[in-house]
Design a protein around this motif. Structure first.
Motif, PDB file in Angstrom:
ATOM      1  N   HIS A 180      -6.526  21.930 -34.228  1.00 33.65           N
ATOM      2  CA  HIS A 180      -6.264  22.889 -35.299  1.00 33.65           C
ATOM      3  C   HIS A 180      -5.738  22.194 -36.563  1.00 33.65           C
ATOM      4  N   ARG A 181      -4.973  21.142 -36.417  1.00 32.53           N
ATOM      5  CA  ARG A 181      -4.504  20.402 -37.592  1.00 32.53           C
ATOM      6  C   ARG A 181      -5.664  19.678 -38.263  1.00 32.53           C
ATOM      7  N   ILE A 182      -6.553  19.116 -37.476  1.00 31.13           N
ATOM      8  CA  ILE A 182      -7.732  18.465 -38.048  1.00 31.13           C
ATOM      9  C   ILE A 182      -8.607  19.492 -38.753  1.00 31.13           C
ATOM     10  N   ALA A 183      -8.782  20.673 -38.148  1.00 23.30           N
ATOM     11  CA  ALA A 183      -9.592  21.727 -38.763  1.00 23.30           C
ATOM     12  C   ALA A 183      -8.975  22.213 -40.070  1.00 23.30           C
ATOM     13  N   ARG A 184      -7.641  22.318 -40.121  1.00 25.28           N
ATOM     14  CA  ARG A 184      -6.998  22.708 -41.382  1.00 25.28           C
ATOM     15  C   ARG A 184      -7.217  21.647 -42.453  1.00 25.28           C
ATOM     16  N   GLY A 185      -7.182  20.379 -42.058  1.00 24.47           N
ATOM     17  CA  GLY A 185      -7.477  19.323 -43.020  1.00 24.47           C
ATOM     18  C   GLY A 185      -8.905  19.392 -43.520  1.00 24.47           C
ATOM     19  N   VAL A 186      -9.850  19.696 -42.609  1.00 24.30           N
ATOM     20  CA  VAL A 186     -11.254  19.844 -43.010  1.00 24.30           C
ATOM     21  C   VAL A 186     -11.410  21.002 -43.986  1.00 24.30           C
ATOM     22  N   PHE A 187     -10.727  22.104 -43.717  1.00 30.30           N
ATOM     23  CA  PHE A 187     -10.795  23.251 -44.637  1.00 30.30           C
ATOM     24  C   PHE A 187     -10.283  22.860 -46.021  1.00 30.30           C
ATOM     25  N   ALA A 188      -9.135  22.179 -46.064  1.00 28.41           N
ATOM     26  CA  ALA A 188      -8.547  21.803 -47.353  1.00 28.41           C
ATOM     27  C   ALA A 188      -9.452  20.850 -48.123  1.00 28.41           C
ATOM     28  N   GLY A 189      -9.934  19.803 -47.457  1.00 30.43           N
ATOM     29  CA  GLY A 189     -10.781  18.832 -48.149  1.00 30.43           C
ATOM     30  C   GLY A 189     -12.109  19.413 -48.566  1.00 30.43           C
ATOM     31  N   SER A 190     -12.695  20.274 -47.717  1.00 34.30           N
ATOM     32  CA  SER A 190     -13.975  20.885 -48.066  1.00 34.30           C
ATOM     33  C   SER A 190     -13.836  21.810 -49.266  1.00 34.30           C
ATOM     34  N   LEU A 191     -12.776  22.615 -49.286  1.00 34.16           N
ATOM     35  CA  LEU A 191     -12.573  23.527 -50.417  1.00 34.16           C
ATOM     36  C   LEU A 191     -12.375  22.765 -51.718  1.00 34.16           C
ATOM     37  N   ILE A 192     -11.551  21.728 -51.691  1.00 30.28           N
ATOM     38  CA  ILE A 192     -11.333  20.931 -52.902  1.00 30.28           C
ATOM     39  C   ILE A 192     -12.624  20.242 -53.331  1.00 30.28           C
ATOM     40  N   GLY A 193     -13.448  19.834 -52.358  1.00 30.59           N
ATOM     41  CA  GLY A 193     -14.708  19.184 -52.695  1.00 30.59           C
ATOM     42  C   GLY A 193     -15.672  20.100 -53.422  1.00 30.59           C
ATOM     43  N   PHE A 194     -15.598  21.392 -53.174  1.00 34.45           N
ATOM     44  CA  PHE A 194     -16.484  22.336 -53.858  1.00 34.45           C
ATOM     45  C   PHE A 194     -16.007  22.676 -55.265  1.00 34.45           C
ATOM     46  N   LEU A 195     -14.732  22.490 -55.548  1.00 34.68           N
ATOM     47  CA  LEU A 195     -14.201  22.872 -56.849  1.00 34.68           C
ATOM     48  C   LEU A 195     -14.432  21.775 -57.885  1.00 34.68           C
ATOM     49  N   PRO A 196     -14.564  22.128 -59.146  1.00 39.43           N
ATOM     50  CA  PRO A 196     -14.784  21.128 -60.206  1.00 39.43           C
ATOM     51  C   PRO A 196     -13.488  20.419 -60.582  1.00 39.43           C
ATOM     52  N   LEU A 197     -13.149  19.412 -59.800  1.00 38.78           N
ATOM     53  CA  LEU A 197     -11.936  18.625 -60.053  1.00 38.78           C
ATOM     54  C   LEU A 197     -12.300  17.136 -60.080  1.00 38.78           C
ATOM     55  N   PRO A 198     -13.057  16.697 -61.063  1.00 38.95           N
ATOM     56  CA  PRO A 198     -13.481  15.292 -61.095  1.00 38.95           C
ATOM     57  C   PRO A 198     -12.298  14.344 -61.235  1.00 38.95           C
ATOM     58  N   GLY A 199     -12.245  13.363 -60.347  1.00 35.45           N
ATOM     59  CA  GLY A 199     -11.176  12.374 -60.375  1.00 35.45           C
ATOM     60  C   GLY A 199      -9.899  12.826 -59.707  1.00 35.45           C
ATOM     61  N   LEU A 200      -9.819  14.096 -59.311  1.00 34.35           N
ATOM     62  CA  LEU A 200      -8.599  14.620 -58.700  1.00 34.35           C
ATOM     63  C   LEU A 200      -8.840  15.183 -57.304  1.00 34.35           C
ATOM     64  N   GLN A 201     -10.002  14.928 -56.731  1.00 26.58           N
ATOM     65  CA  GLN A 201     -10.322  15.527 -55.441  1.00 26.58           C
ATOM     66  C   GLN A 201      -9.444  14.984 -54.325  1.00 26.58           C
ATOM     67  N   PHE A 202      -9.246  13.667 -54.285  1.00 23.15           N
ATOM     68  CA  PHE A 202      -8.402  13.097 -53.234  1.00 23.15           C
ATOM     69  C   PHE A 202      -6.968  13.612 -53.336  1.00 23.15           C
ATOM     70  N   LEU A 203      -6.446  13.656 -54.569  1.00 19.36           N
ATOM     71  CA  LEU A 203      -5.091  14.140 -54.770  1.00 19.36           C
ATOM     72  C   LEU A 203      -4.973  15.623 -54.414  1.00 19.36           C
ATOM     73  N   GLY A 204      -5.953  16.411 -54.823  1.00 17.44           N
ATOM     74  CA  GLY A 204      -5.939  17.829 -54.498  1.00 17.44           C
ATOM     75  C   GLY A 204      -6.082  18.079 -53.010  1.00 17.44           C
ATOM     76  N   ALA A 205      -6.953  17.313 -52.334  1.00 19.57           N
ATOM     77  CA  ALA A 205      -7.130  17.470 -50.886  1.00 19.57           C
ATOM     78  C   ALA A 205      -5.852  17.089 -50.150  1.00 19.57           C
ATOM     79  N   TRP A 206      -5.213  16.020 -50.583  1.00 14.96           N
ATOM     80  CA  TRP A 206      -3.952  15.610 -49.955  1.00 14.96           C
ATOM     81  C   TRP A 206      -2.888  16.700 -50.122  1.00 14.96           C
ATOM     82  N   GLY A 207      -2.759  17.249 -51.340  1.00 18.85           N
ATOM     83  CA  GLY A 207      -1.751  18.262 -51.592  1.00 18.85           C
ATOM     84  C   GLY A 207      -2.001  19.543 -50.811  1.00 18.85           C
ATOM     85  N   LEU A 208      -3.256  20.020 -50.779  1.00 16.55           N
ATOM     86  CA  LEU A 208      -3.560  21.255 -50.060  1.00 16.55           C
ATOM     87  C   LEU A 208      -3.397  21.065 -48.556  1.00 16.55           C
ATOM     88  N   ALA A 209      -3.813  19.913 -48.031  1.00 18.47           N
ATOM     89  CA  ALA A 209      -3.630  19.649 -46.601  1.00 18.47           C
ATOM     90  C   ALA A 209      -2.152  19.579 -46.239  1.00 18.47           C
TER      91      ALA A 209
END
Length: 237
Positions: A44-73
């Motif tokens: 479930h923790r891995i799945a929550r991380g997948v949800f966070a990273g996938s959602l950030i990947g769809f949003l227009p955040l060029p150059g900030l995807q890794f930071l946004g995925a880390w923060g949301l996860a």
């Protein structure tokens, strides 16, 4: 260094890898899925991380995807490494198609009647980049900053893109979330069974070695052609 590449890549090779990996997108996808299944964490923790990273990947955040995925996860108490791996759902092949659909949906939701094609969206991003670069130089020179193009880009492209990508991004990320849980559980169970089989084999081998050692300590050694317990002939001088 042990993990250092033998042949150093130039910047052109890195750009090419961003658009098309050496082994193809299928191999790159399999590698990401393989690494995600092997993460040492609860499904479930891995799945929550997948949800966070996938959602950030769809949003227009060029150059900030890794930071946004880390923060949301981190906020969702998900696996951060899984979130970083899941951001690779966006790539130069699929992103343009998703962007056109998201901007069209955003225009419909915001009531904007301006029609936009893929070429117009690309031109909007290019003009915004040029204006940003001009404003950056204006900080250190006599030129004046201009914000008209960026304001139009925000209202016509970026804001509709963000709003239009949010709904489909959440829906697709939820699908990935529910797919990830059984996949990780099945992999971890299979891995646990293999680990137990290997442990049982090692334990059986230790028991056999211990039995042989006990027989040797008792002075009874099995030699081909002799019976157990027979005295061995003295060795020749």
């Amino acid at each position: 260094m042990v993990f250092k590449r033998r042949d150093r890549r130039g910047w052109l090779a890195w750009v090419r890898e961003m658009f098309y990996p050496t082994g193809g997108f299928r191999r790159a996808t399999q590698y990401v899925i393989h690494r995600m299944r092997r993460l040492p964490d609860r499904p479930h923790r891995i799945a929550r991380g997948v949800f966070a990273g996938s959602l950030i990947g769809f949003l227009p955040l060029p150059g900030l995807q890794f930071l946004g995925a880390w923060g949301l996860a981190w906020l969702m108490r998900g696996n951060v490494l899984a979130a970083l791996l899941a951001t690779f759902n966006s790539n130069p092949i699929t992103t343009p198609f998703f962007a056109v659909g998201a901007i069209s949906l955003g225009h419909w939701m915001l009531g904007i009647d301006t029609p936009l094609s893929a070429e117009a969206i690309g031109d909007g991003f290019a003009r915004a980049g040029v204006e940003l670069w001009h404003n950056f130089h204006a900080i250190f020179g006599p030129a004046h900053m201009h914000w008209d193009g960026l304001a139009q880009f925000w209202s016509d492209i970026y804001l509709p893109y963000f709003i239009g990508a949010l709904g489909p991004g959440i829906l697709l990320s939820l699908i990935f979330y529910y797919i990830t849980i059984p996949l990780v559980e099945a992999y971890q169970k299979a891995r646990a069974v293999k680990f137990k089989e290997r442990s049982d084999k090692r334990l059986l081998l230790r028991e056999k070695l211990a039995a042989l050692a006990l027989r040797g300590d008792g002075g009874k050694t099995s030699v081909p052609g002799t019976k157990e317990g027979d005295d061995l002939p003295p060795s020749a001088p």
